[in-house]
Write a protein that holds these residues in place. Structure first.
Motif, PDB file in Angstrom:
ATOM      1  N   THR A   5      32.095  24.876  48.469  1.00 23.98           N
ATOM      2  CA  THR A   5      33.299  24.992  49.304  1.00 23.98           C
ATOM      3  C   THR A   5      33.842  26.421  49.334  1.00 23.98           C
ATOM      4  N   THR A   6      33.540  27.209  48.296  1.00 21.23           N
ATOM      5  CA  THR A   6      34.096  28.570  48.246  1.00 21.23           C
ATOM      6  C   THR A   6      33.009  29.645  48.324  1.00 21.23           C
ATOM      7  N   ASN A  21      33.760  33.233  49.566  1.00 26.47           N
ATOM      8  CA  ASN A  21      34.311  32.960  50.898  1.00 26.47           C
ATOM      9  C   ASN A  21      35.772  32.502  50.837  1.00 26.47           C
ATOM     10  N   ARG A  22      36.644  33.414  50.355  1.00 25.68           N
ATOM     11  CA  ARG A  22      38.096  33.138  50.390  1.00 25.68           C
ATOM     12  C   ARG A  22      38.776  34.381  50.972  1.00 25.68           C
ATOM     13  N   ASN A  27      39.184  36.991  48.483  1.00 18.66           N
ATOM     14  CA  ASN A  27      38.079  36.427  47.673  1.00 18.66           C
ATOM     15  C   ASN A  27      38.420  36.325  46.179  1.00 18.66           C
ATOM     16  N   THR A  32      37.665  26.973  41.258  1.00 17.10           N
ATOM     17  CA  THR A  32      36.531  26.436  42.030  1.00 17.10           C
ATOM     18  C   THR A  32      35.455  27.495  42.221  1.00 17.10           C
ATOM     19  N   VAL A  33      35.874  28.735  42.501  1.00 20.75           N
ATOM     20  CA  VAL A  33      34.863  29.793  42.669  1.00 20.75           C
ATOM     21  C   VAL A  33      34.075  29.964  41.367  1.00 20.75           C
ATOM     22  N   ASP A  68      42.401  34.619  40.384  1.00 19.87           N
ATOM     23  CA  ASP A  68      43.490  34.138  41.247  1.00 19.87           C
ATOM     24  C   ASP A  68      44.786  34.079  40.446  1.00 19.87           C
TER      25      ASP A  68
END
Ligand code: COA
Length: 260
Positions: A5-6, A21-22, A27, A32-33, A68
């Motif tokens: 998803t990421t 892909n954020r 990014n 999750t990454v 993050d």
């Protein structure tokens, strides 16, 4: 290949391209990454079709702008240490990959982004790339291996300067310091990274894997330093300055540190 998803993934000529892909969050590495990087690196290890991997970030502005910061809220010493330990596990797995991994650094590589690039075997930067370990601005230290790998790559003096001042440096300076292998025009970044990977994957794979293993044997003593970093990252998240530094970033204001 698994679906992520990421991350965006594609295999061309045996080279796995992994794109974080954020783009709207430059990014940044959320949980999750990190989990998906762990999974995709397992695919790199296990899939015989894949000879090597290139990691890059989506868009023209950022490779990865750090861990993050929005996920730092509410961390205590135990969860802070767990967060750092998880990052260490995944980045160590990249560093120890028997197949070559190149970071194609296409913009900001700050904090966890610089640490991710440093965990890769080689770093190729576009002219607009920017590097730094700005964690002290947040009341933190790097938690994904940065205090160890930066010293290994550029030496203690300059590493301490970057870590303590939180300065950001441009690609030319990063090349001068030995932080990156090469700086190339932005439009050529992916082609040159692929050409470098093709040169490596044309060699005997078993020998290339042993080169990686043998070079990292040189740094084995540094493993205590990695454990220390996890401990101290956990301590930092218990301070008022950590709460102030991260809140100030998220509230888009300058931090006021109390030293507590
Ligand atoms: N964690 C979470 N979100 C991040 C982030 C991070 N590390 N870096 C950038 N973002 C987000 C911003 O909050 C913003 O989100 P919003 O649009 O929802 O408000 C978006 O990405 C764009 O960033 P912005 O700050 O508006 O871009 P900019 O061009 O003005 O500045 C940077 C770019 C890289 C200088 C700035 O984003 C920055 O300092 N990022 C944090 C770097 C850092 O401290 N990294 C280490 C973390 S341990």
């Amino acid at each position: 290949m698994n679906q992520y998803t990421t991350l965006l993934t594609e295999i061309t000529d045996g080279i796995l391209l992994i794109t974080i892909n954020r783009e709207d969050k430059l990014n940044a590495l959320n949980k999750t990454v990190i989990k998906e990087l762990d999974e995709v690196i397992t695919e790199l290890y296990n899939n015989p079709e894949i000879k090597g991997a290139i990691i890059t970030g989506k868009g023209s502005k950022s490779f990865v702008a750090g861990a993050d910061i929005a996920e730092f809220k509410g961390l205590d010493e135990a969860s802070g240490k767990a967060l750092a330990k998880r990052g260490h596990e995944v980045f160590n797995k990249i560093e120890k990959s028997p197949k070559p991994v190149i970071a194609a650094v296409n913009g900001f590589a700050l904090g966890g982004g610089c640490e991710l690039a440093m965990a890769c075997h080689l770093r190729i930067a576009s002219e607009n790339a920017k590097f730094g370990q700005p964690e002290v601005k947040l009341g933190l230290i790097p938690g994904y291996g940065g205090t160890q790998r930066l010293v290994q790559l550029i030496g203690k003096g300059k590493a301490l300067e970057l870590l303590m001042t939180a300065d950001t440096i441009d690609a030319a300076c990063a090349e001068k310091l030995g932080l990156v292998n090469d700086v190339v025009q932005t439009v050529e970044l992916m082609d040159i990274s692929r050409a470098m990977m093709a040169k490596i994957t044309a060699q005997a794979p078993f020998a290339v894997a042993r080169v990686i293993e043998s070079v990292y044997a040189h740094f084995k003593d540094g493993m205590d330093g990695f454990d220390t970093e996890i401990e101290l990252f956990g301590k930092c998240v218990t301070t008022n300055d950590f709460v102030e530094g991260t809140s100030a970033f998220l509230e888009k204001r300058k931090a006021k540190f109390s030293g507590k």
